[in-house]
Write a protein that holds these residues in place. Structure first.
Motif, PDB file in Angstrom:
ATOM      1  N   ARG A  13       0.837  -1.203   0.000  1.00  0.00           N
ATOM      2  CA  ARG A  13       0.000   0.000   0.000  1.00  0.00           C
ATOM      3  C   ARG A  13       0.866   1.245   0.000  1.00  0.00           C
ATOM      4  NH1 ARG A  13      -3.711  -2.772   3.213  1.00  0.00           N
ATOM      5  NH2 ARG A  13      -2.701  -2.168   5.120  1.00  0.00           N
ATOM      6  N   MET A  14       1.970   1.158   0.756  1.00  0.00           N
ATOM      7  CA  MET A  14       2.832   2.324   0.852  1.00  0.00           C
ATOM      8  C   MET A  14       3.427   2.697  -0.490  1.00  0.00           C
ATOM      9  SD  MET A  14       4.989   1.297   4.062  1.00  0.00           S
ATOM     10  CE  MET A  14       4.156   0.831   5.524  1.00  0.00           C
ATOM     11  N   ARG A 107       8.856  13.344  14.349  1.00  0.00           N
ATOM     12  CA  ARG A 107       8.109  12.111  14.119  1.00  0.00           C
ATOM     13  C   ARG A 107       7.575  12.076  12.683  1.00  0.00           C
ATOM     14  NH1 ARG A 107       2.492  12.841  15.516  1.00  0.00           N
ATOM     15  NH2 ARG A 107       1.889  12.232  13.452  1.00  0.00           N
ATOM     16  N   ALA A 110      10.096  11.322  10.104  1.00  0.00           N
ATOM     17  CA  ALA A 110      10.500   9.919  10.076  1.00  0.00           C
ATOM     18  C   ALA A 110       9.502   9.036   9.322  1.00  0.00           C
ATOM     19  CB  ALA A 110      10.691   9.401  11.501  1.00  0.00           C
ATOM     20  N   PRO A 112       7.329   8.064   5.742  1.00  0.00           N
ATOM     21  CA  PRO A 112       7.772   8.106   4.338  1.00  0.00           C
ATOM     22  C   PRO A 112       7.216   9.267   3.519  1.00  0.00           C
ATOM     23  CG  PRO A 112       6.241   6.284   4.705  1.00  0.00           C
ATOM     24  CD  PRO A 112       6.505   6.882   6.035  1.00  0.00           C
ATOM     25  N   LEU A 113       6.489  10.188   4.129  1.00  0.00           N
ATOM     26  CA  LEU A 113       5.925  11.318   3.384  1.00  0.00           C
ATOM     27  C   LEU A 113       6.994  12.053   2.574  1.00  0.00           C
ATOM     28  CD1 LEU A 113       3.663  12.934   6.130  1.00  0.00           C
ATOM     29  CD2 LEU A 113       2.863  11.805   4.051  1.00  0.00           C
TER      30      LEU A 113
ATOM     31  N   LEU B  54      17.136   9.982   8.540  1.00  0.00           N
ATOM     32  CA  LEU B  54      16.816  11.377   8.847  1.00  0.00           C
ATOM     33  C   LEU B  54      18.007  12.279   8.560  1.00  0.00           C
ATOM     34  CD1 LEU B  54      14.804  11.055  12.172  1.00  0.00           C
ATOM     35  CD2 LEU B  54      13.955  11.814   9.972  1.00  0.00           C
ATOM     36  N   ALA B  74      13.031   7.188   1.634  1.00  0.00           N
ATOM     37  CA  ALA B  74      11.600   7.019   1.924  1.00  0.00           C
ATOM     38  C   ALA B  74      11.271   5.527   2.067  1.00  0.00           C
ATOM     39  CB  ALA B  74      10.758   7.655   0.829  1.00  0.00           C
ATOM     40  N   ARG B  77      12.236   4.565   5.489  1.00  0.00           N
ATOM     41  CA  ARG B  77      11.292   5.118   6.469  1.00  0.00           C
ATOM     42  C   ARG B  77       9.969   4.347   6.508  1.00  0.00           C
ATOM     43  NH1 ARG B  77      13.684  10.259   5.066  1.00  0.00           N
ATOM     44  NH2 ARG B  77      12.175  10.614   3.425  1.00  0.00           N
ATOM     45  N   SER B  78       9.558   3.814   5.347  1.00  0.00           N
ATOM     46  CA  SER B  78       8.277   3.117   5.342  1.00  0.00           C
ATOM     47  C   SER B  78       8.376   1.748   6.020  1.00  0.00           C
ATOM     48  CB  SER B  78       7.754   2.979   3.916  1.00  0.00           C
ATOM     49  OG  SER B  78       8.576   2.088   3.199  1.00  0.00           O
ATOM     50  N   ARG B  79       9.601   1.252   6.203  1.00  0.00           N
ATOM     51  CA  ARG B  79       9.765  -0.089   6.774  1.00  0.00           C
ATOM     52  C   ARG B  79      10.189  -0.090   8.237  1.00  0.00           C
ATOM     53  NH1 ARG B  79      10.314  -0.183   1.600  1.00  0.00           N
ATOM     54  NH2 ARG B  79       9.767  -2.012   0.358  1.00  0.00           N
ATOM     55  N   TYR B  82      10.176   4.807  14.188  1.00  0.00           N
ATOM     56  CA  TYR B  82      11.158   5.637  14.879  1.00  0.00           C
ATOM     57  C   TYR B  82      10.464   6.408  15.996  1.00  0.00           C
ATOM     58  CZ  TYR B  82      14.308   9.548  15.796  1.00  0.00           C
ATOM     59  OH  TYR B  82      15.090  10.479  16.425  1.00  0.00           O
ATOM     60  N   GLN B 102      -1.277   9.347  11.502  1.00  0.00           N
ATOM     61  CA  GLN B 102      -0.008   8.626  11.403  1.00  0.00           C
ATOM     62  C   GLN B 102      -0.174   7.410  10.497  1.00  0.00           C
ATOM     63  OE1 GLN B 102       2.882   9.514  12.325  1.00  0.00           O
ATOM     64  NE2 GLN B 102       4.150   7.821  13.016  1.00  0.00           N
ATOM     65  N   PHE B 105      -0.138   8.622   7.037  1.00  0.00           N
ATOM     66  CA  PHE B 105       1.210   9.004   6.604  1.00  0.00           C
ATOM     67  C   PHE B 105       1.979   7.779   6.126  1.00  0.00           C
ATOM     68  CE2 PHE B 105       1.500  12.968   9.561  1.00  0.00           C
ATOM     69  CZ  PHE B 105       0.575  13.597   8.748  1.00  0.00           C
ATOM     70  N   TYR B 106       1.664   6.614   6.693  1.00  0.00           N
ATOM     71  CA  TYR B 106       2.356   5.396   6.291  1.00  0.00           C
ATOM     72  C   TYR B 106       1.582   4.652   5.208  1.00  0.00           C
ATOM     73  CZ  TYR B 106       5.930   5.734   9.872  1.00  0.00           C
ATOM     74  OH  TYR B 106       7.001   6.144  10.618  1.00  0.00           O
ATOM     75  N   GLY B 107       0.547   5.280   4.692  1.00  0.00           N
ATOM     76  CA  GLY B 107      -0.162   4.706   3.563  1.00  0.00           C
ATOM     77  C   GLY B 107      -1.207   3.660   3.919  1.00  0.00           C
ATOM     78  N   LEU B 108      -1.610   3.568   5.185  1.00  0.00           N
ATOM     79  CA  LEU B 108      -2.679   2.629   5.533  1.00  0.00           C
ATOM     80  C   LEU B 108      -4.015   3.200   5.070  1.00  0.00           C
ATOM     81  CD1 LEU B 108      -1.871   1.709   9.254  1.00  0.00           C
ATOM     82  CD2 LEU B 108      -0.856   0.794   7.182  1.00  0.00           C
ATOM     83  N   LEU B 149       2.300   5.488  18.070  1.00  0.00           N
ATOM     84  CA  LEU B 149       2.492   6.158  16.780  1.00  0.00           C
ATOM     85  C   LEU B 149       3.599   5.474  15.977  1.00  0.00           C
ATOM     86  CD1 LEU B 149       2.238   9.869  17.971  1.00  0.00           C
ATOM     87  CD2 LEU B 149       0.663   8.735  16.418  1.00  0.00           C
ATOM     88  N   HIS B 153       2.220   1.106  11.732  1.00  0.00           N
ATOM     89  CA  HIS B 153       2.360   0.362  10.466  1.00  0.00           C
ATOM     90  C   HIS B 153       3.073  -0.967  10.665  1.00  0.00           C
ATOM     91  CE1 HIS B 153       5.928   2.610  11.253  1.00  0.00           C
ATOM     92  NE2 HIS B 153       6.593   2.058  10.273  1.00  0.00           N
ATOM     93  N   GLU B 154       3.125  -1.439  11.916  1.00  0.00           N
ATOM     94  CA  GLU B 154       3.735  -2.725  12.242  1.00  0.00           C
ATOM     95  C   GLU B 154       5.130  -2.891  11.652  1.00  0.00           C
ATOM     96  OE1 GLU B 154       0.763  -6.062  11.926  1.00  0.00           O
ATOM     97  OE2 GLU B 154      -0.214  -4.462  10.804  1.00  0.00           O
TER      98      GLU B 154
END
Lengths: 269, 320
Positions: A13-14, A107, A110, A112-113, B54, B74, B77-79, B82, B102, B105-108, B149, B153-154
């Protein structure tokens, strides 16, 4: 419960996230502060009305051109719309600075935006109430002899939007640069804001001003925005001022985003 | 999970160049719980920031969760999750809003984000806090929300920067319960920085000691203590028994030190396994007719390890 496959699905999805989606997500989060606290919006709506109501009659007295109050409004109202845009977007960084201080910004960094989305989304949030403000003061002005050209106003607001994103991004970069001392943000913002506004001919026409002021106004991008807004609010598309306004907005936006993204990626919070 | 080669970061501060991290080689396997231990300014956070993408490294490479941090920040960061030093949740927001945003932001998608937010509020004892404004939460509640937070996204890999700084002992213990449970249930790989010795000692399975931007030791806390410091036994005997004691102690341990006192002396020495060695030594001394007045066993802390490695103490208040 959660398994590895779940995480894999999450990653898939990401992968589909787009810049536009990211901008919308950032904008939504920022806009929640307005939705959850509507008083700030109501208060901010009153401000330009007060300004318009108290200043325009004075200007009408000074610039007695025999055309009446309607003509003064036609000159002055686009300027007020530009002014509230400048006030709003140049403060983008102030809200950011609070979140840098508390830690929420880190936060969000950190996640992926896309970095551009962080800037654009925040600037658009500052622009959101401005659209409402602009529409309200325009409608309020109509009974006083202000001529309404909806299509022109839409283009005018679009130009302001692009310009505002650029100003917002610069304000954002300023907030990061001055994150160690808050007052520096306000000092720079205030000392740039007013000269830019006055030298754009936003409040009073510059034609009667000294040469040096006129020269400075030529290099002020805001001048071209104000001129374009005046032409558009008076119902003309076919004018070189509109083109200059669009160019000034695009250049400001591009420079703002370039500076902003650079600042975000280079800085250590 | 993590693989770095000569990871380096320098900062320009005026005319000076500060080398914050100087060539770190690190490998972390899946499921490990690793603590970066070192004084403030040692380069722990800078390293963490490079691993979380970062902060771009000045030189060297880092692959995190299978992805190069410089090539695809990116993607990294998605995986990962933090959790920074300060409050992650925006003070002006409601708890629930922040969790859902949040997730976004992680695409859920909305449904998944809602499910996750509900789950996390439950596991982190934040039920009933949904509509509360973040600024009204207590310190411990804010910290738990930060963890929620970071986990929305686990992520299979979680970074925590000084997670328990400023927390009272009860909240700290509570935080660790949550972190350890997370690991037990999902096998999450966890990397954290800390300057609390006890925390690194009791919680982490692997301690990476960082000082002046370099890794100066990397092992389990037990192994570090055994290698770098060792257990020390001290026995106090009367002056008459001193020669016999020296003989017995000389066979049982190393690094013998004597502190003479009024009519008696304290002899201390290093042994490998203190709890086993202590009764044996006492027995041997008894057999030779030595009356031991007092005996103590001191097992080392990570501070002793740090002291041995750098000549400085890590204790709070001690100048680094």
């Amino acid at each position: 419960m959660s398994t590895i496959t779940d995480s894999a699905a999450t990653s898939a999805r990401m992968a589909r996230s787009s810049l536009l989606g990211d901008i919308k997500a950032v904008w939504t989060r920022e806009t929640l502060t307005i939705l959850r606290d509507p008083f700030s919006l109501i208060f901010s709506l009153i401000q330009p009305l007060v300004f318009l109501g108290l200043f325009a009659p004075l200007l009408a007295g000074v610039a007695d051109d025999g055309l009446g109050f309607g003509s003064t409004l036609q000159f002055f109202l686009p300027g007020v719309v530009v002014m509230i845009t400048m006030f709003g977007t140049s403060m983008t960084g102030a809200n950011l600075q609070f979140e840098i201080m508390t830690g929420a910004f880190e936060r969000i960094l950190a996640t992926p935006l896309a970095r551009q989305a962080l800037l654009i989304g925040r600037a658009l949030k500052e622009l959101t109430p401005l659209v409402v403000q602009a529409l309200i003061i325009t409608l309020v002005a109509v009974p006083f002899g202000f001529d309404l050209y909806p299509a022109h106003i839409v283009l005018g607001l679009l130009i302001l939007g692009v310009f505002g994103v650029g100003v917002g991004a610069l304000s954002y970069a300023l907030a990061i640069a001055t994150r160690k001392n808050e007052w520096a943000f306000w000092a720079v913002q205030q000392s740039l804001l007013f000269p830019l506004l006055i030298l754009s001919g936003m409040m009073l026409p510059l034609e009667t001003g000294p040469d040096w002021m006129q020269a400075l106004s030529k290099v002020n991008p805001l001048t071209y925005i104000v001129d374009a807004e005046r032409v558009l609010f008076s119902g003309t598309f076919d004018d070189s001022a509109v083109v200059y306004g669009i160019v000034a907005a695009l250049v400001t936006c591009a420079v703002g985003l370039w500076v902003g993204v650079r600042t975000v990626t280079k800085s250590i919070l | 999970m993590i693989h770095t080669q000569q990871l380096t970061r320098t900062f320009e501060s005026g005319k000076e160049t500060v080398e914050a991290v100087r060539g770190i080689d690190l490998d972390v396997a899946e499921g490990e719980l690793v603590a970066f231990l070192g004084p403030n300014g040692a380069g722990k956070s800078t390293t963490l920031r490079m691993l979380t993408s970062l902060l771009p490294p000045t030189s060297g490479t880092a692959t995190v969760a299978g992805i190069d941090v410089t090539a695809d920040p990116a993607g990294v960061r998605s995986r990962i999750g933090y959790i920074g030093q300060k409050d992650g949740a925006g003070h002006n927001y409601r708890v629930w809003d922040e969790l859902l945003m949040q997730g976004r932001f992680y695409g859920l998608d909305k449904q998944r984000a809602t499910e996750r937010a509900d789950e996390l509020l439950g596991t982190l004892d934040l039920e009933g806090m949904k509509m509360r404004k973040v600024s009204t939460l207590s310190g411990g509640q804010k910290r738990r929300l930060d963890i929620a937070l970071g986990l929305i996204h686990e992520p299979a890999l979680l970074f925590l920067d000084e997670p328990s700084t400023g927390m009272d002992p009860q909240n700290r213990a509570n935080l660790w319960d949550h972190i350890l449970r997370l690991r037990e249930e999902f096998g999450t790989t966890i990397v954290l920085t800390t300057h609390y010795l006890e925390e690194a000692d009791t919680m982490a399975e692997r301690v990476v000691v960082i000082d002046h931007g370099r890794i100066i030791a990397d092992d389990t806390a037990e192994a570090l203590k055994a290698e770098q410091a060792g257990d020390r036994i001290t026995v106090t005997v009367s002056a008459d028994d001193l020669p016999t004691t020296r003989e017995v102690v000389g066979q049982a341990g190393t690094e013998v030190e004597e502190v003479p006192a009024d009519g008696c002396a304290a002899i201390s020495f290093r042994v490998d396994a203190g709890p086993v060695a202590l009764p044996r030594v006492l027995h041997a001394l008894g057999d030779k007719g030595v009356a031991v007045n007092a005996a103590t066993l001191k097992q080392p802390t990570l501070d002793d390890v740090f002291l041995n490695l750098t000549g400085r103490s890590l204790r709070e208040g001690a100048e680094a």
